[in-house]
Design a protein around this motif. Structure first.
Motif, PDB file in Angstrom:
ATOM      1  N   GLY A   1      23.149 -11.480   6.757  1.00  0.00           N
ATOM      2  CA  GLY A   1      21.700 -11.294   6.895  1.00  0.00           C
ATOM      3  C   GLY A   1      21.389  -9.811   6.820  1.00  0.00           C
ATOM      4  N   SER A   2      20.125  -9.446   6.855  1.00  0.00           N
ATOM      5  CA  SER A   2      19.758  -8.024   6.876  1.00  0.00           C
ATOM      6  C   SER A   2      19.774  -7.542   8.321  1.00  0.00           C
ATOM      7  N   GLY A   3      19.518  -6.272   8.531  1.00  0.00           N
ATOM      8  CA  GLY A   3      19.610  -5.679   9.867  1.00  0.00           C
ATOM      9  C   GLY A   3      18.841  -6.428  10.945  1.00  0.00           C
ATOM     10  N   THR A   4      17.692  -6.958  10.582  1.00  0.00           N
ATOM     11  CA  THR A   4      16.870  -7.674  11.571  1.00  0.00           C
ATOM     12  C   THR A   4      17.603  -8.889  12.133  1.00  0.00           C
ATOM     13  N   ALA A   5      18.447  -9.526  11.341  1.00  0.00           N
ATOM     14  CA  ALA A   5      19.222 -10.683  11.828  1.00  0.00           C
ATOM     15  C   ALA A   5      20.132 -10.242  12.973  1.00  0.00           C
TER      16      ALA A   5
ATOM     17  N   GLU B   1      14.316   5.737  15.226  1.00  0.00           N
ATOM     18  CA  GLU B   1      13.112   4.986  14.873  1.00  0.00           C
ATOM     19  C   GLU B   1      12.707   5.428  13.453  1.00  0.00           C
ATOM     20  N   THR B   2      13.084   4.603  12.506  1.00  0.00           N
ATOM     21  CA  THR B   2      12.936   4.936  11.092  1.00  0.00           C
ATOM     22  C   THR B   2      11.467   5.107  10.671  1.00  0.00           C
ATOM     23  N   THR B   3      10.564   4.558  11.473  1.00  0.00           N
ATOM     24  CA  THR B   3       9.125   4.688  11.210  1.00  0.00           C
ATOM     25  C   THR B   3       8.723   6.158  11.053  1.00  0.00           C
TER      26      THR B   3
ATOM     27  N   ASN C   1      24.243  -1.726   5.070  1.00  0.00           N
ATOM     28  CA  ASN C   1      23.652  -1.016   3.932  1.00  0.00           C
ATOM     29  C   ASN C   1      22.799   0.201   4.292  1.00  0.00           C
ATOM     30  N   LYS C   2      23.081   0.805   5.441  1.00  0.00           N
ATOM     31  CA  LYS C   2      22.403   2.083   5.722  1.00  0.00           C
ATOM     32  C   LYS C   2      23.483   3.175   5.807  1.00  0.00           C
ATOM     33  N   CYS C   3      23.739   3.706   6.990  1.00  0.00           N
ATOM     34  CA  CYS C   3      24.666   4.852   7.062  1.00  0.00           C
ATOM     35  C   CYS C   3      26.104   4.494   6.673  1.00  0.00           C
TER      36      CYS C   3
HETATM   37  C1  PLP Z   1      16.212  -0.944   8.462  1.00  0.00           C
HETATM   38  C2  PLP Z   1      15.986  -1.148   9.894  1.00  0.00           C
HETATM   39  C3  PLP Z   1      16.035  -2.423  10.491  1.00  0.00           C
HETATM   40  C4  PLP Z   1      16.327  -3.693   9.734  1.00  0.00           C
HETATM   41  O1  PLP Z   1      15.587  -3.898   8.621  1.00  0.00           O
HETATM   42  P1  PLP Z   1      16.061  -5.018   7.563  1.00  0.00           P
HETATM   43  O2  PLP Z   1      14.983  -4.947   6.526  1.00  0.00           O
HETATM   44  O3  PLP Z   1      16.116  -6.299   8.260  1.00  0.00           O
HETATM   45  O4  PLP Z   1      17.399  -4.591   7.075  1.00  0.00           O
HETATM   46  C5  PLP Z   1      15.928  -2.510  11.866  1.00  0.00           C
HETATM   47  N1  PLP Z   1      15.740  -1.423  12.616  1.00  0.00           N
HETATM   48  C6  PLP Z   1      15.681  -0.183  12.092  1.00  0.00           C
HETATM   49  C7  PLP Z   1      15.508   0.980  13.020  1.00  0.00           C
HETATM   50  C8  PLP Z   1      15.791   0.000  10.715  1.00  0.00           C
HETATM   51  O5  PLP Z   1      15.740   1.225  10.185  1.00  0.00           O
END
Ligand code: PLP
Length: 361
Positions: A62-66, A140-142, A191-193
């Motif tokens: 799954g992606s990170g949220t999973a 916090e990627t925002t 798929n990030k760092c």
């Molecule tokens: C990318 C990210 C996620 C997960 O995002 P997905 O789109 O599900 O991969 C969760 N938390 C942070 C802080 C992120 O940067």
């Protein structure tokens, strides 16, 4: 010319990680898969030199949220209560998950530009004696802010709460002190760092936290207890994404070959600072003050007279994909990440591309 991804995941792949996905077909019930899975689990713990007795790496498709959802819905006992500290989209998403599953929680809201308010957090911890966990986003990627975990950890220690960490955009680069911080678990992604491909995510959980929350999973598919039980016996409850496992295994080898997490952190830091210094010289203002951002990603106000689409398209025509702000920041900022298969010469080309696009505005 290759287009480089400077968005916060997915990242530009190295040739060796891309090639790894062409490995042989594997059935997830065969010993070859068991070996691949065990190697990844071991190497994930190795990124932060964690021992296999106290910690478990749990792999999910799954992606990170999973991974975040699995962590929040598996590790909070039925009588637990989560204090969610929000200062961006991803903190707010954790609240949404807890809400959806009906898990007891209290939120502390901050604006997206604010650092964590220590006294507000302490006040909640003092007023709500049943808080079992504090959930927080590390990077916090925002906004690009790296939240101060040491400060939070001291409070958790005083009020007997443990951390549930969204480390999705920091795991593999930023410091995470698994020894000093009261971490129950952290959620992250390939798929990030770590420079793998999207499709595999994982939770690093303390064995004690797993034991203490046995039987409290609210989801069938995202039940970390089910996963860890089977993965400890070299199995898997469900089909895993074999090709993205290949990619993650290779990406972890590549990280080791490059010298490990600290070397990667320093590379991100050097490149990010170079871009930041260059943009400031061009009159572009950073969103956060010096020292507040991660090494992974910085956010900047859009240059005057240049909207996001024009900046994005100008840079994309020169081979770079940047990232917009979210929600009310969409019209104000842009974000640049230094993750993925980049070299110093790419950063020099990026700076030159900014010169051209800004000059043409
Ligand atoms: C990318 C990210 C996620 C997960 O995002 P997905 O789109 O599900 O991969 C969760 N938390 C942070 C802080 C992120 O940067």
């Amino acid at each position: 010319m290759r287009t480089l991804l400077l968005n916060p995941g997915p990242v530009s792949l190295s040739a060796r990680v891309r090639r790894a996905m062409l490995g042989p077909d594997l059935c997830h019930r065969e010993p070859e898969f068991a070996q691949l899975q065990a190697e990844i689990r071991r190497n994930l713990l190795g990124v932060y030199a964690l021992d296999e007795v106290s910690w478990a790496a749990i792999l999910l498709t799954g992606s990170g949220t999973a991974a975040v959802e699995a962590m929040l819905t598996s590790l909070v006992p039925s009588d637990g209560h989560v204090l969610v500290v929000e200062n961006g989209v991803y903190g707010e998403r954790m609240t949404k998950i807890l809400q959806r599953y009906g898990i007891a929680h209290t939120r502390i809201e901050h604006s997206w530009l604010e650092a964590l308010d220590r006294s507000a957090i302490e006040e909640q911890l003092a007023n709500l004696p049943n808080i079992s966990h504090v959930a927080v986003v590390h990077h916090e990627t925002t906004s690009g802010r790296l939240n101060d975990l040491a400060d939070l950890a001291a409070l958790c220690g005083r009020y007997d709460a443990e951390l549930l960490l969204d480390a999705v955009s920091s795991f593999g680069a930023e410091d995470i002190d698994f020894v000093e911080l009261p971490i129950a678990a952290c959620a992250a992604t390939a798929n990030k760092c770590l420079h793998g491909v999207p499709g595999t995510c994982f939770v690093i959980a303390s064995r004690a936290a797993l034991t203490g929350s046995r039987g409290s999973a609210r989801s069938v598919y995202l039940d970390l207890h089910g996963y860890v039980e089977q993965q400890d016996r070299f199995g898997t409850p469900f089909t895993q994404s074999v090709q993205t496992f290949y990619a993650l295994a290779e990406a972890l080898d590549e990280l080791n070959d490059e010298g490990g997490r600290r070397v990667r952190q320093q590379r991100y830091l050097d490149r990010m600072n170079r871009v930041r210094t260059h943009l400031i010289a061009l009159g572009v203002k950073p969103l956060l003050p010096d020292g507040a951002s991660s090494c992974v990603l910085h956010a900047f106000y859009l240059p005057t007279g240049l909207n996001y689409a024009t900046l994005h398209d100008g840079l994309k025509a020169r081979g770079f994909v940047i990232y917009a702000g979210q929600s009310n920041l969409a019209q104000q900022i842009f974000r640049i990440s230094m993750m993925g298969d980049l070299v110093d010469a790419d950063v020099a080309r990026l700076c030159a591309a900014f010169n051209e696009v800004i000059a043409a505005a």
